[in-house]
Design an enzyme around this catalytic site. Structure first.
Site, PDB file in Angstrom:
ATOM      1  N   TYR A  11      29.356  42.858  34.900  1.00 47.30           N
ATOM      2  CA  TYR A  11      27.990  43.418  34.462  1.00 47.30           C
ATOM      3  C   TYR A  11      27.840  43.387  32.821  1.00 47.30           C
ATOM      4  O   TYR A  11      28.437  43.910  32.053  1.00 47.30           O
ATOM      5  CB  TYR A  11      27.976  45.006  34.631  1.00 47.30           C
ATOM      6  CG  TYR A  11      27.079  45.838  34.306  1.00 47.30           C
ATOM      7  CD1 TYR A  11      25.740  45.836  35.121  1.00 47.30           C
ATOM      8  CD2 TYR A  11      26.929  46.490  33.060  1.00 47.30           C
ATOM      9  CE1 TYR A  11      24.547  46.499  34.730  1.00 47.30           C
ATOM     10  CE2 TYR A  11      25.821  47.312  32.630  1.00 47.30           C
ATOM     11  CZ  TYR A  11      24.717  47.364  33.422  1.00 47.30           C
ATOM     12  OH  TYR A  11      23.571  48.230  33.166  1.00 47.30           O
ATOM     13  N   ASN A  64      35.535  42.346  31.145  1.00 47.72           N
ATOM     14  CA  ASN A  64      34.569  43.227  30.852  1.00 47.72           C
ATOM     15  C   ASN A  64      34.893  44.608  31.411  1.00 47.72           C
ATOM     16  O   ASN A  64      34.148  45.309  31.720  1.00 47.72           O
ATOM     17  CB  ASN A  64      33.422  42.693  31.663  1.00 47.72           C
ATOM     18  CG  ASN A  64      32.140  43.369  31.370  1.00 47.72           C
ATOM     19  OD1 ASN A  64      31.878  43.578  30.346  1.00 47.72           O
ATOM     20  ND2 ASN A  64      31.216  43.871  32.443  1.00 47.72           N
ATOM     21  N   SER A  87      34.367  45.410  34.703  1.00 44.68           N
ATOM     22  CA  SER A  87      35.167  44.789  35.894  1.00 44.68           C
ATOM     23  C   SER A  87      35.833  43.514  35.169  1.00 44.68           C
ATOM     24  O   SER A  87      35.626  43.159  34.066  1.00 44.68           O
ATOM     25  CB  SER A  87      34.214  44.233  36.926  1.00 44.68           C
ATOM     26  OG  SER A  87      33.199  45.208  37.291  1.00 44.68           O
ATOM     27  N   SER A 122      34.756  49.534  38.858  1.00 45.17           N
ATOM     28  CA  SER A 122      35.222  48.004  38.536  1.00 45.17           C
ATOM     29  C   SER A 122      35.231  47.006  39.945  1.00 45.17           C
ATOM     30  O   SER A 122      35.746  47.439  40.812  1.00 45.17           O
ATOM     31  CB  SER A 122      36.636  47.997  37.907  1.00 45.17           C
ATOM     32  OG  SER A 122      36.687  48.339  36.583  1.00 45.17           O
ATOM     33  N   GLY A 123      34.738  45.977  39.505  1.00 41.14           N
ATOM     34  CA  GLY A 123      35.076  44.803  40.195  1.00 41.14           C
ATOM     35  C   GLY A 123      36.217  43.702  39.943  1.00 41.14           C
ATOM     36  O   GLY A 123      35.765  42.955  39.137  1.00 41.14           O
TER      37      GLY A 123
END
Lengths: 368, 368, 368, 368
Positions: free
Chosen positions: C134, C206, C245, C283-284
């Protein structure tokens, strides 16, 4: 030095790990209703034993009939923790948890089931949770020391309060980062607007190579030469370090759902990774998390009312798990004592003064 | 009637399932090197036994040192199949496979490990694969009938050739779709441009409700009234049908990789679903697939050369698995005999003439 | 300072991470055949862009027709990496890999598929791998800046050699541990008896909160006060740190099978955990690993001959992955430049002199 | 003939499937709050289109801010359903669900995200759920027909009530068991002591070979010769039947937890297997289940109160899912019309009179 276990713990030496406060006992037993019982077998004749079994009984043993939501994660699955198909499918832990040596998973499994039926703790045979790590370097594992009565004794003696650490129970013959390892525990208190909860961890630590061992980032393992303190594993091949494993049990009284327990279990990985574990090929690094915050009769025919911590507030539980895992591993290392066992082999305890010295050398712990 | 088992099999009655040809034995032992050994315990005193253990030894028992690629799948995981963390992580099956009753997973587990160490079949304790289904309705499971010698005998007696079906080995006390169930086996020959391979299946069938039972789509179960043939489960609650389970072992000599074994294991679901299984809540419907087409020394320090069936040609293996699973379940039902056991309970064999009659009534099998 | 990227990298400042040697470029492109292409969009009008797309093309772009064995792991799955059902089922990566911002996964996905069809890179539509983190704090994400030509340009410009790091491609607007983050890369050389292989890593970083940031265990994040260097996330709520993420791509030229790629992907977790990532709730943190060491035509009708690194020799790949991930994150941080973007917000680069100072303060790097 | 869709449905022809009663509409929209919207593109110029998009909006579209517990399962994963990392990690579905063709997953994904932001349906970009099956045999897929407005129109037009079936929405160009396929829906009412609930299913059916097609066990597919009705796939290679896929969405208003939704999703496999699907190699057979029975604000900072159906009562939901899946596939087949499309190819509708004739021939439906 903590009075309970009569052995020093990491915090007794000065270092602490992380931001979050531990519970009063800094043990898995800070989670209400969690009982721990351990049977330790140390003798040289007729065949040498440095082994045992550690039992965790959630809900003061009522777990057989009052299951708890649960989930698990394998950092590296080359080990055993029985009962995980059931946990994954039903979302629930329905038996106590045993941790023992690799060679006697079956014996402990059989004893737990038989005990439960004999004592009417369950109506039918349940499929118990039994996990293991390998102690065949220090103990004559093929002697199959553990008998049903040892399992019964661990269950009967289980209670809350301080938990013995180091060379006890299932951890008696374990080796961690090439130092003497074993059982360790720790806890963290989570404060969120929804309330105050506890995350408690118990580890049976038997993994890792020396050079990778870290204490909150301080490279302790690198600094303690193998010349001075020989490796616990002796001639372990360079290409396959960490032939051992680590079993981790994470307990909380928060009302987490099964998928959230899976998430907590995976965060045990974070703690192991920070302490120097890579999930090596031969390791059985299997982690179980359960949450006692919801209690219900699984046999009712009406919808069950539950509570759930919203995902948006779960991060403190993640951090708590990681911190408590790292500290539990260190508590195992600090409590463990130099042990000579099978074939005259010796696994050396990590020297406490070296830990304190290196902690300071690397810029930590000004108060020591 | 097939001479080998001296009991009729599905094809002896007329019906066949699917398009693909079975192997010569129509059994898991059509896969080269697969040995099966079974110990059956049937006696009434001092405590009643209708139980046993079924062992599958891949590679003529050399599996301890010559692992095979493997994978697994749970249709419904409320049961036990130990050793699956290891299979998932290493991609390999490294021990024989035992199937027994729910209450003695531990005993069989312990016996297998001890046997392997005693016979130097493995250097260290391995973590055996032990699966189970519940026979406590027909057998006094709490008597813990299975002793180490029963496990040893099953291993020692294992060999290729015809496989006894029905009320034998681990299947002795099982109930399937409310008829007497047990052990069943079947196989299919896969012909693809890459060559000819065999898929063999063995089931321990102990699942399902009567009304759902189907034979290649023919609604046999609906037609056989409970008045005429009382249910094997007696008072099983309507809301929880199929309190049993089904364990399925899929073997092939094709060179499949671990992820392809996972895929095969999942296709056992297809066979169960077609036969009338819904993976009910209490079921332990756990399926293991392994492939012996690659053989290598796991301890070498050079890259291992392997073969792989391209994914584009794997469909016939999927169909073969589904067909063989359905036929193996039916072979278990057809071979099983009406059994009276614990507390005087009786589980009735499915009447062969009804199967033949209904097969015809529903437009199949003009040759009968 | 490395000449290639014209930006400093971690090793230019002194610190190194781990035991294993990096490849010549210390980049994912050390793995033969790996190409990287990036399109960076930085402009203020008509709507502000600090975004882009990073493409990884295995096998010099031939991946569409010559798939590579692959596997993946999610440390925390609250993000997107498309194509993973396919990877899990087929064991193979069949498309390039794109990393972009959260709001344009679809646009990049559509562009990749259309490009492949238009250029006859594949016969049918494949399902591309597109991952995201993001960047809406620094970039006006709702403006949907990324157009098909930006994706095409990244694919067309992809090549081997040094990889631009920091505020480039998909990483342009990213924030890591509350400092400016972005793209980073690193590699390790694995020497085992079977031969020499390379593990290369590329991250789009990120994630994370400041206080948790560590450099090989040195608590850098704790020491850099938020007063001096304001947080990149501004008013991020205390209870939900690390709203970002991290996407990690692990490549190797070793002949690993799909299940071994899964294992490698999971070890990216180790690197993130050591650097201070907890896999926070939002988070991804999704990791993909692929291995180019086997190459074959997936459409043949004969068994394919493969090589496999035995599991017993996989540990160095685990360590290599963890080390390269940590160094790639740090390379992203060190290369990133203070960036002012959407709504005038500023994310500050981590001060290099602070990193060097703290590295020394905590007992490391005597040569600095 | 049902008045709503103006097309016949399976029950209009006589056959029914299973034991459980359907809801009033026998559609996914029987689950309160489920809206369906579809855009169908059928034209020959300038490039031929037989495609579209089907949207499912839970909670009357409020799903963006009021997520629902969810889970998924892949019978065979060679397809795409985006957003599943998120579902697995968070336990929740947070966006509508789109089903479209393989080549435009990206376009639909981008449009959904942009729409939500533009209409303030969500504060940030969410990661939508977009699934696909392949319609390139009947439609010129490379023309990329689907534009954002088609997606918007499907969302804007979504509502409860009867659902159009067959050649509509994402199902417009689909082929199932070598007959014309498409969209189908069905539902079942579950009565348990805890209350009455509905399970609704919607499928986009594009999988399977003719000979395997079954109707409640009746071997319809075997009986309809390819000479009489040419195959929908034309020259599909014998070794790779079923080059298509099936996407299944299961909705319920029961208060199921995420792990229970996983279980429901897996039972869609049961329905597909009974209808003749083997989860063939190239198939993307991916199933999503969600449960609206719990509704809560995910952003609260207090524990959320939930309801849960006890596992002991979940079997009827399993059977309901399997039955509704089989009937939804048949509803798709029955509603679909013979379609001539790309390159003059024709996919033939299954002849209704053959279905009725064979149903009778195989001993069913005496009332027809």
């Amino acid at each position: 030095m903590s009075s309970a276990s009569q052995k020093p713990r990491l915090r007794d030496l000065g270092p602490t790990i992380g931001y979050m406060p531990p519970g009063p006992l800094n043990a898995i037993t800070d989670v209400p209703g969690i009982w721990v019982g351990q049977t330790t077998l140390i003798y040289d004749e007729p065949r040498l034993a440095r082994t045992g079994v550690t039992m965790i009984l959630p809900r003061e043993g009522r777990i057989w009939k009052q299951p708890a939501f649960a989930g698990y994660h394998a950092y590296n699955g080359c080990g055993e923790m029985t009962g995980m198909h059931w946990v994954a499918e039903s979302g629930m832990l329905s038996t106590p948890i045993a941790i023992t040596n690799t060679g006697q998973v079956g014996a402990v499994h059989q004893a737990m089931g038989a005990y439960a039926v004999a004592h009417s703790l369950t109506e039918e045979f349940e499929l118990p949770v039994v996990a293991e790590t390998y102690d065949g370097w220090l103990s004559d594992m093929a002697a199959l020391h553990i008998q049903p009565e040892h399992v019964f004794r661990a269950m009967d003696s289980a209670r809350g309060g301080p938990v013995a650490e180091g060379c006890v129970g299932g951890g008696t013959g374990m080796i961690c980062h090439e130092f003497k390892g074993g059982i360790g525990t720790s806890s963290r208190v989570v404060e969120i607007p929804a309330g105050q909860y506890t995350v408690g961890v118990l580890v049976q630590a038997n993994y890792g190579v020396r050079r990778d061992l870290r204490l909150d980032g301080v490279p302790i393992g690198q600094e303690i030469s193998l010349e001075k303190i020989p490796s616990g594993w002796g001639e372990a091949p360079v290409h396959d370090p960490g032939t051992g494993s680590i079993i981790i049990i994470v307990a909380t009284d928060a009302p987490l759902l099964p998928f959230q327990c899976n998430r907590l279990a995976q965060r045990a990985t974070t703690g192991v990774a920070r302490t120097g574990g890579f999930g090596n090929n031969g390791s059985g690094d299997i982690f179980l998390a359960f949450a006692t915050g919801n209690e219900f009769d699984p046999g009712v025919s009406t919808p069950v009312t539950l509570q759930m911590i919203p995902n948006a507030w779960i991060n403190p539980f993640f951090v708590a798990t990681a911190e408590a895992v790292e500290e539990a591993i260190w508590n195992a290392l600090i409590a463990a004592e130099t042990t000579t066992g099978f074939k005259g082999r010796t696994a050396y305890a990590i020297p406490h003064e070296d830990v304190q010295r290196l902690w300071k050398k690397y810029g930590r712990g000004s108060t020591l």
